[in-house]
Design an enzyme around this catalytic site. Structure first.
Site, PDB file in Angstrom:
ATOM      1  N   SER A 210     -29.276  11.217  14.581  1.00  0.00           N
ATOM      2  CA  SER A 210     -28.929   9.799  14.416  1.00  0.00           C
ATOM      3  C   SER A 210     -29.515   9.178  13.134  1.00  0.00           C
ATOM      4  O   SER A 210     -28.864   8.322  12.535  1.00  0.00           O
ATOM      5  CB  SER A 210     -29.285   8.991  15.672  1.00  0.00           C
ATOM      6  OG  SER A 210     -30.655   9.097  15.941  1.00  0.00           O
TER       7      SER A 210
ATOM      8  N   ARG B 120     -15.008  21.891   7.783  1.00  0.00           N
ATOM      9  CA  ARG B 120     -14.014  21.965   6.698  1.00  0.00           C
ATOM     10  C   ARG B 120     -14.464  22.807   5.521  1.00  0.00           C
ATOM     11  O   ARG B 120     -13.650  23.104   4.640  1.00  0.00           O
ATOM     12  CB  ARG B 120     -13.656  20.553   6.226  1.00  0.00           C
ATOM     13  CG  ARG B 120     -13.132  19.635   7.327  1.00  0.00           C
ATOM     14  CD  ARG B 120     -11.859  20.148   7.959  1.00  0.00           C
ATOM     15  NE  ARG B 120     -11.311  19.168   8.905  1.00  0.00           N
ATOM     16  CZ  ARG B 120     -10.142  19.302   9.507  1.00  0.00           C
ATOM     17  NH1 ARG B 120      -9.400  20.365   9.300  1.00  0.00           N
ATOM     18  NH2 ARG B 120      -9.709  18.383  10.358  1.00  0.00           N
TER      19      ARG B 120
HETATM   20  C1  LIG Z   1      -9.773  24.886  11.181  1.00  0.00           C
HETATM   21  C2  LIG Z   1      -9.253  23.683  11.925  1.00  0.00           C
HETATM   22  C3  LIG Z   1      -8.028  23.751  12.567  1.00  0.00           C
HETATM   23  C4  LIG Z   1      -7.524  22.653  13.268  1.00  0.00           C
HETATM   24  N1  LIG Z   1      -6.307  22.755  13.890  1.00  0.00           N
HETATM   25  C5  LIG Z   1      -5.827  21.705  14.593  1.00  0.00           C
HETATM   26  C6  LIG Z   1      -4.572  21.775  15.278  1.00  0.00           C
HETATM   27  O1  LIG Z   1      -3.897  22.781  15.246  1.00  0.00           O
HETATM   28  N2  LIG Z   1      -4.134  20.672  15.954  1.00  0.00           N
HETATM   29  C7  LIG Z   1      -4.871  19.522  16.024  1.00  0.00           C
HETATM   30  O2  LIG Z   1      -4.436  18.561  16.661  1.00  0.00           O
HETATM   31  N3  LIG Z   1      -6.063  19.427  15.387  1.00  0.00           N
HETATM   32  C8  LIG Z   1      -6.563  20.466  14.676  1.00  0.00           C
HETATM   33  N4  LIG Z   1      -7.767  20.356  14.031  1.00  0.00           N
HETATM   34  C9  LIG Z   1      -8.473  19.061  14.083  1.00  0.00           C
HETATM   35  C10 LIG Z   1      -9.610  19.064  15.113  1.00  0.00           C
HETATM   36  O3  LIG Z   1      -9.118  19.271  16.414  1.00  0.00           O
HETATM   37  C11 LIG Z   1     -10.394  17.722  15.042  1.00  0.00           C
HETATM   38  O4  LIG Z   1      -9.520  16.662  15.381  1.00  0.00           O
HETATM   39  C12 LIG Z   1     -10.959  17.442  13.684  1.00  0.00           C
HETATM   40  O5  LIG Z   1     -11.595  18.577  13.160  1.00  0.00           O
HETATM   41  C13 LIG Z   1     -11.967  16.266  13.789  1.00  0.00           C
HETATM   42  O6  LIG Z   1     -13.198  16.743  14.241  1.00  0.00           O
HETATM   43  P1  LIG Z   1     -13.952  16.256  15.553  1.00  0.00           P
HETATM   44  O7  LIG Z   1     -13.067  16.306  16.739  1.00  0.00           O
HETATM   45  O8  LIG Z   1     -15.250  16.960  15.633  1.00  0.00           O
HETATM   46  O9  LIG Z   1     -14.170  14.708  15.411  1.00  0.00           O
HETATM   47  P2  LIG Z   1     -14.795  13.661  14.420  1.00  0.00           P
HETATM   48  O10 LIG Z   1     -13.854  12.553  14.433  1.00  0.00           O
HETATM   49  O11 LIG Z   1     -15.202  14.250  13.100  1.00  0.00           O
HETATM   50  O12 LIG Z   1     -16.059  13.163  15.246  1.00  0.00           O
HETATM   51  C14 LIG Z   1     -17.355  13.731  15.156  1.00  0.00           C
HETATM   52  C15 LIG Z   1     -17.922  13.966  16.522  1.00  0.00           C
HETATM   53  O13 LIG Z   1     -18.034  12.713  17.208  1.00  0.00           O
HETATM   54  C16 LIG Z   1     -17.767  12.910  18.585  1.00  0.00           C
HETATM   55  N5  LIG Z   1     -16.600  12.103  18.944  1.00  0.00           N
HETATM   56  C17 LIG Z   1     -15.742  11.456  18.094  1.00  0.00           C
HETATM   57  N6  LIG Z   1     -14.811  10.797  18.787  1.00  0.00           N
HETATM   58  C18 LIG Z   1     -15.053  11.039  20.093  1.00  0.00           C
HETATM   59  C19 LIG Z   1     -14.418  10.645  21.302  1.00  0.00           C
HETATM   60  N7  LIG Z   1     -13.328   9.874  21.324  1.00  0.00           N
HETATM   61  N8  LIG Z   1     -14.930  11.068  22.450  1.00  0.00           N
HETATM   62  C20 LIG Z   1     -16.034  11.864  22.494  1.00  0.00           C
HETATM   63  N9  LIG Z   1     -16.676  12.294  21.396  1.00  0.00           N
HETATM   64  C21 LIG Z   1     -16.198  11.870  20.205  1.00  0.00           C
HETATM   65  C22 LIG Z   1     -17.508  14.397  18.795  1.00  0.00           C
HETATM   66  O14 LIG Z   1     -18.730  15.031  19.127  1.00  0.00           O
HETATM   67  C23 LIG Z   1     -17.048  14.847  17.427  1.00  0.00           C
HETATM   68  O15 LIG Z   1     -17.272  16.239  17.183  1.00  0.00           O
HETATM   69  C24 LIG Z   1      -8.283  21.440  13.332  1.00  0.00           C
HETATM   70  C25 LIG Z   1      -9.519  21.394  12.701  1.00  0.00           C
HETATM   71  C26 LIG Z   1     -10.017  22.473  11.997  1.00  0.00           C
HETATM   72  C27 LIG Z   1     -11.356  22.373  11.319  1.00  0.00           C
END
Ligand SMILES: Cc1cc2nc3c(=O)[nH]c(=O)nc-3n(C[C@H](O)[C@H](O)[C@H](O)COP(=O)(O)OP(=O)(O)OC[C@H]3O[C@@H](n4cnc5c(N)ncnc54)[C@H](O)[C@@H]3O)c2cc1C
Length: 228
Positions: A55, A168
């Site tokens: 944090s 990423r």
């Molecule tokens: C190699 C790769 C391939 C991918 N392929 C696909 C795909 O095919 N289809 C697709 O739809 N997406 C895909 N994604 C996107 C992926 O699913 C995530 O949406 C994206 O990487 C954002 O990361 P994050 O979910 O960790 O969230 P971020 O928005 O970066 O949030 C950071 C962290 O905050 C917390 N957080 C944020 N919002 C919430 C919430 N509402 N509830 C609970 N916790 C929360 C979680 O711990 C999260 O990890 C891909 C990503 C990568 C890196």
């Protein structure tokens, strides 16, 4: 692609570390501010990351100007919800210049490159014709490809930068977003070298690859067990 750091929290590393220290100290952040050596800042940043005490990283933010990425990549970028974005509007801005991104795999194949360029030109041509016929830009844009270039301003705090970079900068991610995050990291490194050095793919922290197939830097857990 161009990435420029346009603004950031002054003393971003000290801000994180002094805030973290204040949680377990009788002193205030102002008192701690002047009593932390560069070595202590370095050690504390690493400790915080290793222990998952993340944090304090939210106290430092970075604002970037990002230009010349495809809409395919900006769509992936904005999936990171814990950041703020302001993207050039395709409703209010008519795209006069025909700017689009060409993936290297297509550049390498002369036949497909020529076809790709024709497809881009043809889409842009129709777009321009529709604008001339007073079809609003918000509707004419439907014909534009995902390759079309966009620009946006993004503000992300250091905690989300660590997290987003872990996903990423992974070489299994798509090439354009990997390049974008390499540039974001380089910009952070210019002003916060210790923090910048901690922006790395997730495998460097895990010590193994958690993807289905490894890029070769670290083995997957499965392949490690097989060799034992
Ligand atoms: C190699 C790769 C391939 C991918 N392929 C696909 C795909 O095919 N289809 C697709 O739809 N997406 C895909 N994604 C996107 C992926 O699913 C995530 O949406 C994206 O990487 C954002 O990361 P994050 O979910 O960790 O969230 P971020 O928005 O970066 O949030 C950071 C962290 O905050 C917390 N957080 C944020 N919002 C919430 C919430 N509402 N509830 C609970 N916790 C929360 C979680 O711990 C999260 O990890 C891909 C990503 C990568 C890196």
């Amino acid at each position: 692609m161009q990435v420029t750091l346009v603004n950031y929290t002054p003393n971003p590393e000290l801000t994180i570390v002094a805030a973290a220290r204040s949680s377990a100290s009788q002193s205030t952040i102002e008192e701690l501010w002047h009593n932390l050596s560069p070595q202590q800042i370095d050690d504390l940043l690493k400790q915080l990351l290793d222990s998952g005490h993340l944090s304090p990283f939210e106290h430092s933010s970075f604002t970037f100007n990002i230009q010349g990425i495809s809409r395919a990549t900006s769509h992936q970028l904005v999936r990171h919800r814990l950041a703020s974005y302001t993207q050039q509007s395709q409703r209010y801005v008519a795209l006069k210049e025909r700017r689009y991104v060409t993936p290297p795999t297509i550049t390498k194949q002369a036949d497909f490159l020529a076809k790709y360029q024709r497809a881009m030109e043809s889409a842009h041509e129709l777009y321009s014709q529709m604008l001339e016929a007073n079809i609003p830009a918000e509707d004419a844009r439907y014909v534009l490809p995902q390759a079309v270039e966009t620009q946006l301003v993004m503000t992300m705090n250091a905690r989300e930068l660590v997290h987003a970079c872990s996903l990423r900068l992974c070489l299994r991610a798509q090439w354009e977003i990997v390049e974008l995050f390499e540039r974001l990291k380089a910009e952070v490194e210019r002003v916060a070298p210790r923090l910048g050095a901690e922006l790395k793919p997730k495998c460097y922290r895990l010590g193994y690859c958690d993807e289905r197939e490894s890029c070769g830097i670290f083995p997957t857990l499965k392949s490690e067990t097989k060799t034992k």
